[in-house]
Write a protein that holds these residues in place. Structure first.
Motif, PDB file in Angstrom:
ATOM      1  N   LEU A 163       0.589 -98.235 -42.937  1.00 48.26           N
ATOM      2  CA  LEU A 163       1.557 -97.267 -42.441  1.00 48.26           C
ATOM      3  C   LEU A 163       1.945 -97.565 -41.001  1.00 48.26           C
ATOM      4  CD1 LEU A 163       0.211 -93.919 -43.916  1.00 48.26           C
ATOM      5  CD2 LEU A 163       2.107 -95.311 -44.712  1.00 48.26           C
ATOM      6  N   GLY A 164       1.274 -98.512 -40.375  1.00 43.54           N
ATOM      7  CA  GLY A 164       1.545 -98.824 -38.987  1.00 43.54           C
ATOM      8  C   GLY A 164       2.585 -99.906 -38.797  1.00 43.54           C
ATOM      9  N   THR A 165       3.642 -99.904 -39.577  1.00 41.40           N
ATOM     10  CA  THR A 165       4.668-100.935 -39.449  1.00 41.40           C
ATOM     11  C   THR A 165       5.862-100.428 -38.647  1.00 41.40           C
ATOM     12  OG1 THR A 165       5.836-100.277 -41.469  1.00 41.40           O
ATOM     13  CG2 THR A 165       4.042-101.881 -41.711  1.00 41.40           C
ATOM     14  N   GLY A 166       6.630-101.375 -38.140  1.00 39.31           N
ATOM     15  CA  GLY A 166       7.882-101.024 -37.468  1.00 39.31           C
ATOM     16  C   GLY A 166       8.833-100.332 -38.424  1.00 39.31           C
ATOM     17  N   ALA A 167       8.860-100.767 -39.672  1.00 40.22           N
ATOM     18  CA  ALA A 167       9.729-100.140 -40.675  1.00 40.22           C
ATOM     19  C   ALA A 167       9.378 -98.663 -40.829  1.00 40.22           C
ATOM     20  CB  ALA A 167       9.603-100.863 -42.015  1.00 40.22           C
ATOM     21  N   TYR A 168       8.095 -98.367 -40.902  1.00 42.55           N
ATOM     22  CA  TYR A 168       7.657 -96.982 -41.044  1.00 42.55           C
ATOM     23  C   TYR A 168       8.024 -96.155 -39.811  1.00 42.55           C
ATOM     24  CZ  TYR A 168       4.689 -92.909 -41.633  1.00 42.55           C
ATOM     25  OH  TYR A 168       4.233 -91.616 -41.732  1.00 42.55           O
ATOM     26  N   ALA A 169       7.806 -96.726 -38.622  1.00 43.83           N
ATOM     27  CA  ALA A 169       8.124 -96.000 -37.388  1.00 43.83           C
ATOM     28  C   ALA A 169       9.619 -95.703 -37.299  1.00 43.83           C
ATOM     29  CB  ALA A 169       7.669 -96.807 -36.170  1.00 43.83           C
ATOM     30  N   LEU A 170      10.459 -96.682 -37.621  1.00 45.12           N
ATOM     31  CA  LEU A 170      11.909 -96.451 -37.573  1.00 45.12           C
ATOM     32  C   LEU A 170      12.346 -95.471 -38.663  1.00 45.12           C
ATOM     33  CD1 LEU A 170      13.246-100.032 -36.725  1.00 45.12           C
ATOM     34  CD2 LEU A 170      13.119 -98.026 -35.218  1.00 45.12           C
ATOM     35  N   ASP A 171      11.719 -95.546 -39.836  1.00 47.81           N
ATOM     36  CA  ASP A 171      12.014 -94.605 -40.926  1.00 47.81           C
ATOM     37  C   ASP A 171      11.719 -93.171 -40.486  1.00 47.81           C
ATOM     38  OD1 ASP A 171      12.237 -93.969 -44.031  1.00 47.81           O
ATOM     39  OD2 ASP A 171      10.345 -93.089 -43.360  1.00 47.81           O
ATOM     40  N   GLN A 172      10.559 -92.958 -39.917  1.00 44.88           N
ATOM     41  CA  GLN A 172      10.189 -91.607 -39.502  1.00 44.88           C
ATOM     42  C   GLN A 172      11.068 -91.113 -38.357  1.00 44.88           C
ATOM     43  OE1 GLN A 172       7.819 -89.507 -41.167  1.00 44.88           O
ATOM     44  NE2 GLN A 172       8.382 -91.133 -42.573  1.00 44.88           N
ATOM     45  N   ALA A 173      11.380 -91.984 -37.416  1.00 44.80           N
ATOM     46  CA  ALA A 173      12.262 -91.593 -36.313  1.00 44.80           C
ATOM     47  C   ALA A 173      13.646 -91.214 -36.841  1.00 44.80           C
ATOM     48  CB  ALA A 173      12.373 -92.720 -35.291  1.00 44.80           C
ATOM     49  N   TRP A 174      14.144 -91.966 -37.812  1.00 45.17           N
ATOM     50  CA  TRP A 174      15.430 -91.648 -38.450  1.00 45.17           C
ATOM     51  C   TRP A 174      15.379 -90.256 -39.068  1.00 45.17           C
ATOM     52  CZ3 TRP A 174      20.330 -93.530 -39.107  1.00 45.17           C
ATOM     53  CH2 TRP A 174      21.077 -93.008 -40.173  1.00 45.17           C
ATOM     54  N   HIS A 175      14.364 -89.992 -39.851  1.00 38.91           N
ATOM     55  CA  HIS A 175      14.247 -88.693 -40.513  1.00 38.91           C
ATOM     56  C   HIS A 175      14.156 -87.557 -39.498  1.00 38.91           C
ATOM     57  CE1 HIS A 175      14.064 -90.618 -44.318  1.00 38.91           C
ATOM     58  NE2 HIS A 175      12.813 -90.994 -44.254  1.00 38.91           N
ATOM     59  N   TRP A 176      13.353 -87.743 -38.470  1.00 39.72           N
ATOM     60  CA  TRP A 176      13.196 -86.690 -37.461  1.00 39.72           C
ATOM     61  C   TRP A 176      14.511 -86.416 -36.748  1.00 39.72           C
ATOM     62  CZ3 TRP A 176       8.354 -85.203 -34.489  1.00 39.72           C
ATOM     63  CH2 TRP A 176       7.244 -85.205 -35.340  1.00 39.72           C
ATOM     64  N   ALA A 177      15.265 -87.458 -36.433  1.00 38.11           N
ATOM     65  CA  ALA A 177      16.563 -87.266 -35.772  1.00 38.11           C
ATOM     66  C   ALA A 177      17.498 -86.446 -36.650  1.00 38.11           C
ATOM     67  CB  ALA A 177      17.195 -88.615 -35.433  1.00 38.11           C
ATOM     68  N   TRP A 178      17.541 -86.749 -37.922  1.00 38.66           N
ATOM     69  CA  TRP A 178      18.432 -86.018 -38.827  1.00 38.66           C
ATOM     70  C   TRP A 178      17.910 -84.613 -39.114  1.00 38.66           C
ATOM     71  CZ3 TRP A 178      23.288 -86.802 -39.240  1.00 38.66           C
ATOM     72  CH2 TRP A 178      23.796 -88.069 -38.980  1.00 38.66           C
ATOM     73  N   LEU A 179      16.609 -84.413 -39.071  1.00 42.31           N
ATOM     74  CA  LEU A 179      16.078 -83.055 -39.215  1.00 42.31           C
ATOM     75  C   LEU A 179      16.476 -82.192 -38.023  1.00 42.31           C
ATOM     76  CD1 LEU A 179      12.590 -83.808 -40.771  1.00 42.31           C
ATOM     77  CD2 LEU A 179      14.519 -82.635 -41.864  1.00 42.31           C
ATOM     78  N   PHE A 180      16.580 -82.801 -36.855  1.00 35.68           N
ATOM     79  CA  PHE A 180      17.096 -82.081 -35.687  1.00 35.68           C
ATOM     80  C   PHE A 180      18.495 -81.550 -35.998  1.00 35.68           C
ATOM     81  CE2 PHE A 180      19.875 -82.102 -32.002  1.00 35.68           C
ATOM     82  CZ  PHE A 180      19.169 -81.321 -31.098  1.00 35.68           C
ATOM     83  N   PHE A 181      19.364 -82.420 -36.520  1.00 37.72           N
ATOM     84  CA  PHE A 181      20.734 -81.986 -36.843  1.00 37.72           C
ATOM     85  C   PHE A 181      20.760 -80.997 -37.999  1.00 37.72           C
ATOM     86  CE2 PHE A 181      21.662 -85.949 -34.534  1.00 37.72           C
ATOM     87  CZ  PHE A 181      22.470 -85.404 -33.548  1.00 37.72           C
ATOM     88  N   ALA A 182      19.870 -81.181 -38.973  1.00 32.65           N
ATOM     89  CA  ALA A 182      19.787 -80.244 -40.092  1.00 32.65           C
ATOM     90  C   ALA A 182      19.406 -78.854 -39.586  1.00 32.65           C
ATOM     91  CB  ALA A 182      18.778 -80.728 -41.142  1.00 32.65           C
ATOM     92  N   ALA A 183      18.442 -78.783 -38.682  1.00 34.58           N
ATOM     93  CA  ALA A 183      18.027 -77.495 -38.109  1.00 34.58           C
ATOM     94  C   ALA A 183      19.160 -76.895 -37.287  1.00 34.58           C
ATOM     95  CB  ALA A 183      16.774 -77.671 -37.253  1.00 34.58           C
ATOM     96  N   LEU A 184      19.847 -77.726 -36.516  1.00 37.02           N
ATOM     97  CA  LEU A 184      20.960 -77.251 -35.704  1.00 37.02           C
ATOM     98  C   LEU A 184      22.072 -76.685 -36.587  1.00 37.02           C
ATOM     99  CD1 LEU A 184      21.963 -77.064 -32.780  1.00 37.02           C
ATOM    100  CD2 LEU A 184      23.014 -79.310 -33.092  1.00 37.02           C
ATOM    101  N   LEU A 185      22.393 -77.393 -37.661  1.00 37.26           N
ATOM    102  CA  LEU A 185      23.430 -76.907 -38.588  1.00 37.26           C
ATOM    103  C   LEU A 185      22.973 -75.646 -39.308  1.00 37.26           C
ATOM    104  CD1 LEU A 185      24.624 -80.343 -39.934  1.00 37.26           C
ATOM    105  CD2 LEU A 185      25.999 -78.721 -38.598  1.00 37.26           C
ATOM    106  N   THR A 186      21.711 -75.589 -39.686  1.00 38.14           N
ATOM    107  CA  THR A 186      21.180 -74.386 -40.324  1.00 38.14           C
ATOM    108  C   THR A 186      21.351 -73.174 -39.416  1.00 38.14           C
ATOM    109  OG1 THR A 186      19.557 -75.683 -41.576  1.00 38.14           O
ATOM    110  CG2 THR A 186      19.102 -73.328 -41.315  1.00 38.14           C
ATOM    111  N   ALA A 187      21.114 -73.378 -38.146  1.00 41.64           N
ATOM    112  CA  ALA A 187      21.191 -72.261 -37.179  1.00 41.64           C
ATOM    113  C   ALA A 187      22.608 -71.941 -36.758  1.00 41.64           C
ATOM    114  CB  ALA A 187      20.349 -72.610 -35.954  1.00 41.64           C
ATOM    115  N   ALA A 188      23.487 -72.935 -36.725  1.00 42.15           N
ATOM    116  CA  ALA A 188      24.801 -72.754 -36.116  1.00 42.15           C
ATOM    117  C   ALA A 188      25.954 -72.502 -37.085  1.00 42.15           C
ATOM    118  CB  ALA A 188      25.144 -73.950 -35.240  1.00 42.15           C
ATOM    119  N   VAL A 189      25.813 -72.890 -38.321  1.00 42.36           N
ATOM    120  CA  VAL A 189      26.932 -72.754 -39.282  1.00 42.36           C
ATOM    121  C   VAL A 189      26.927 -71.386 -39.920  1.00 42.36           C
ATOM    122  CG1 VAL A 189      27.934 -73.666 -41.406  1.00 42.36           C
ATOM    123  CG2 VAL A 189      27.052 -75.239 -39.691  1.00 42.36           C
TER     124      VAL A 189
END
Length: 149
Positions: A123-149
């Protein structure tokens, strides 16, 4: 009230994401979802379906128990953004291609098994780290849209 909703929904989505990606996802889905095949697309879709069921249930629970200011459109929009971006990244070649275009190919391949070597994938690969960072970034926007729309 939308700032409070965002402040509550974002950490809840991050927890749900972690549980869905590591406990709910089956071994078959994890091993198959990146394949360039019908089986890969189905495995990824099934993972995202169970993932979205958990994130949706989490937001619905918070909405009901805490009386958050969430509109039905905000709920659906947040879940849709989360699901679509999760599927896109979990097909693997898509995120690998983006990493390459952004000059992150070497980081993406960090820790990956090497050809003709007896390397163990982890689980300690660059692919995994970038995958998780991608998901977290989009969850930020998902939460923002949930709250703002």
């Amino acid at each position: 009230m939308s700032a409070l909703t965002f402040a509550v929904v974002l950490p809840a989505l991050l927890v749900a994401h972690n549980v869905a990606d590591h406990w709910v996802q089956t071994s078959h889905q994890a091993a198959t979802k990146g394949q360039h095949s019908h089986a890969g697309r189905i495995a990824c879709a099934m993972h995202v379906l169970s993932y979205t069921a958990l994130t949706a249930a989490t937001v619905l629970l918070l909405w009901a128990v805490l009386g958050l200011a969430v509109s039905p459109l905000g709920f659906v929009t947040g879940q849709a953004v989360s699901a679509v971006t999760h599927y896109w990244a979990d097909r693997r070649f898509t995120l690998a291609g983006l990493a390459a275009r952004l000059g992150k190919a070497q980081f993406y391949s960090l820790g990956s098994p090497r050809l003709d070597r007896d390397d163990n994938p982890s689980l300690g690969t660059g692919a995994y780290a970038l995958d998780q960072a991608w998901h977290w970034a989009w969850l930020f926007f998902a939460a923002l849209l949930t709250a703002a729309v």
